[in-house]
Design a protein around this motif. Sequence first.
Motif, PDB file in Angstrom:
ATOM      1  N   PRO A 215      -7.870  14.114  26.147  1.00 17.25           N
ATOM      2  CA  PRO A 215      -9.028  13.274  26.496  1.00 17.25           C
ATOM      3  C   PRO A 215     -10.028  13.165  25.344  1.00 17.25           C
ATOM      4  CG  PRO A 215      -8.496  14.744  28.297  1.00 17.25           C
ATOM      5  CD  PRO A 215      -7.596  15.136  27.155  1.00 17.25           C
ATOM      6  N   ALA A 216     -10.220  14.231  24.607  1.00 19.60           N
ATOM      7  CA  ALA A 216     -11.211  14.187  23.521  1.00 19.60           C
ATOM      8  C   ALA A 216     -10.813  13.209  22.431  1.00 19.60           C
ATOM      9  CB  ALA A 216     -11.377  15.578  22.919  1.00 19.60           C
ATOM     10  N   TYR A 217      -9.544  12.858  22.394  1.00 20.94           N
ATOM     11  CA  TYR A 217      -9.063  11.924  21.373  1.00 20.94           C
ATOM     12  C   TYR A 217      -9.288  10.458  21.746  1.00 20.94           C
ATOM     13  CZ  TYR A 217      -6.789  15.444  18.445  1.00 20.94           C
ATOM     14  OH  TYR A 217      -6.531  16.474  17.593  1.00 20.94           O
ATOM     15  N   HIS A 218      -9.763  10.249  22.937  1.00 23.53           N
ATOM     16  CA  HIS A 218     -10.082   8.863  23.270  1.00 23.53           C
ATOM     17  C   HIS A 218     -11.590   8.672  23.319  1.00 23.53           C
ATOM     18  CE1 HIS A 218     -10.339   5.326  26.296  1.00 23.53           C
ATOM     19  NE2 HIS A 218     -10.512   4.943  25.052  1.00 23.53           N
ATOM     20  N   LEU A 236     -13.851  13.066  13.995  1.00 28.90           N
ATOM     21  CA  LEU A 236     -13.562  13.826  12.780  1.00 28.90           C
ATOM     22  C   LEU A 236     -14.270  15.182  12.774  1.00 28.90           C
ATOM     23  CD1 LEU A 236     -13.718  10.850  10.265  1.00 28.90           C
ATOM     24  CD2 LEU A 236     -11.684  12.001  11.179  1.00 28.90           C
ATOM     25  N   ALA A 237     -15.280  15.310  13.647  1.00 24.73           N
ATOM     26  CA  ALA A 237     -16.015  16.568  13.714  1.00 24.73           C
ATOM     27  C   ALA A 237     -15.413  17.523  14.751  1.00 24.73           C
ATOM     28  CB  ALA A 237     -17.476  16.281  14.054  1.00 24.73           C
ATOM     29  N   LEU A 238     -14.371  17.070  15.409  1.00 27.52           N
ATOM     30  CA  LEU A 238     -13.708  17.911  16.416  1.00 27.52           C
ATOM     31  C   LEU A 238     -13.140  19.176  15.757  1.00 27.52           C
ATOM     32  CD1 LEU A 238     -14.088  16.411  18.972  1.00 27.52           C
ATOM     33  CD2 LEU A 238     -11.816  15.384  18.689  1.00 27.52           C
ATOM     34  N   PRO A 239     -13.064  20.259  16.516  1.00 28.58           N
ATOM     35  CA  PRO A 239     -12.466  21.478  15.969  1.00 28.58           C
ATOM     36  C   PRO A 239     -11.050  21.203  15.454  1.00 28.58           C
ATOM     37  CG  PRO A 239     -13.160  21.795  18.285  1.00 28.58           C
ATOM     38  CD  PRO A 239     -13.546  20.422  17.900  1.00 28.58           C
ATOM     39  N   ASP A 240     -10.330  20.426  16.209  1.00 29.03           N
ATOM     40  CA  ASP A 240      -8.981  20.060  15.794  1.00 29.03           C
ATOM     41  C   ASP A 240      -8.920  18.536  15.658  1.00 29.03           C
ATOM     42  OD1 ASP A 240      -6.316  20.363  15.142  1.00 29.03           O
ATOM     43  OD2 ASP A 240      -5.661  20.266  17.253  1.00 29.03           O
TER      44      ASP A 240
END
Lengths: 336, 336
Positions: A215-218, A236-240
């Motif tokens: 979900p975080a990728y959308h 781009l600031a996501l942990p992964d």
Amino acid sequence: MTPATIRDVAKRAGVGVGTVSRVLNDRPFVSDATHQKVLSAIEALDYTPSPIARRLSLRKTLTIAVIVPFFTRPSFVERLRGVEFALADSEYDLVLFNVETTDKRDAYFHDVPRRERVDGLLIISLSPRDADVERFLQAKVPTVLVDARHPRLSRAVIDDVAGGRLATQHLIELGHRKIAYVSDFLENPFNFVSSRDRHEGYRQALTAAGIPFQPAYHQQGEHGRQQAREMAHTLLALPDPPTAIFAASDTQAIGVLEAAQDAGISVPEDLSVIGYDDIEIAEYLQLTTIRQPLFASGVEGVELLLEAIANPPPTAQQVHLPTRLVARRTTGRLVD
Amino acid sequence: MTPATIRDVAKRAGVGVGTVSRVLNDRPFVSDATHQKVLSAIEALDYTPSPIARRLSLRKTLTIAVIVPFFTRPSFVERLRGVEFALADSEYDLVLFNVETTDKRDAYFHDVPRRERVDGLLIISLSPRDADVERFLQAKVPTVLVDARHPRLSRAVIDDVAGGRLATQHLIELGHRKIAYVSDFLENPFNFVSSRDRHEGYRQALTAAGIPFQPAYHQQGEHGRQQAREMAHTLLALPDPPTAIFAASDTQAIGVLEAAQDAGISVPEDLSVIGYDDIEIAEYLQLTTIRQPLFASGVEGVELLLEAIANPPPTAQQVHLPTRLVARRTTGRLVD
DNA sequence: CTGTTAGCGCATTCAC
DNA sequence: GTGAATGCGCTAACAG
């Protein structure tokens, strides 16, 4: 002074108005001699039939309305150009309604589709709701959708599900597994469906490759380069963070490219970016994208509409237009 | 089934058609009681007056035609959007004619401006010739030009001479003396005048600064990014290449930027580039440019036209719109 | 083959 | 205040 009428022509040619009307409309059963006389009278008077009187008499408006949202957005303009092109040599006038607010949309959806006003209605990229469609149908105004959908309306559609799949598969084939999607709000007041469909294709491709959806990728947001840029920042600031981003339009892809630049991330080495539409600027930016036949969709829409006006189909028609991948330089193989 | 007519309303309200017409057009001298009766009959029948019958009766077409060339080019679309905006709340329909060939232009210039067809004509970015204007005037169709010129026609114009001067002066102030100009053909079949005017401003600024004009520094070609790119290549390959390039549009400036990139020349360190228009993408590219009020020019054009329809001015009106410099990152001080 | 006539739906005189 | 009659310019149906 005031333009000549059919009566003036008749008088000058020494014939009746019926005869003039016949030659005007290329009816048979007019002798060559009278035909000539009428023609030269028309010429002499610089006569042009009044379209308005014709319309009243024919009980046709000879007018097609086009309702289009944000017609400065490159993809919408290009569809509109297709519409204009296809209508240019017809006997129909093209009257334009631009929608930039839901109020305007509702007003146009309410006022424009009336038989007294138009012979046909073309709606670009705006999916009407059931209540709207109900009214269109009841008003008996042939209506065709371009890049929009409703089960009861004929339409020229791009298979955005396939397009979304295509984009995502391309990324997968390059070795990516952390693939994000940046789009407009899937649910939005204008009921634009393309982002939704592309999302569906994205999910399908992921599933087919056995990649779980994150979900975080959308990221969804208002349409626009700037908004896309911010969404990409979040990504781009996501942990992964993702190694590839699929943007729902080229305009948004540009925002993503900007964000990468801001973050000092190089494309395509550290991040692959793919857009959608293949607008003109995409080539300049060497943006990999999904090309869709924008101009052709407008042309197809008009053809469906003219056909529907000539003889209304018993059931809604659908024309599918293909998309294809245009691989350029913003996508690359994942290296680790 | 078939839409209700004024007669149906009259019958249902138990009044004459004259009365219905009066309330429809907000005429005075109708008692409140009948007014109400008529209104509810209209409501009940979902009646809308037939625009066509109205037109025939009023002897007005309630239609404004807009002739616009290449309406996918960003600057033209934006003007058109201004036109649409200004016309949206008027009683006029906007019918659109797109011109992509001189044949089409001639056909439209010939067929569209007829009183039987339109109440007014708006021409965007296309300067008609004397013979055309002669016909417009004779047909007594109020005509207004936007971003185009003719002494006998009212117009909303951008002072492109001043704009060209502005761009060139900016470069001069940055220390440049070897300044090139990349433009459309000054003489072109569509008779676009903006490149010509900007050229004039360029020359004026040069002269004012005591810089002699170098013919080799002026490149003309077809409009387009690609063509501009090639012209820039020619320029950069000169024995004594320019240190700054003024492009007649942002689209062309993008081509120039591309050429610089191809040649490994960095902007703005080794080459300054300035565009014209300030289209949306300009900001993304951090392109220095001359902003002109595109949307506003469309609005102004419509206002002139509506005024001319209401009461024809004895002499052609002219509205000037300002340009201004938007300094960003593609221009810089000359270092040697 | 061709002239005449009756609408198309509305706005606009006129009388009442 | 309001209804009835006329015409806007054209097409279509009908009679000749």
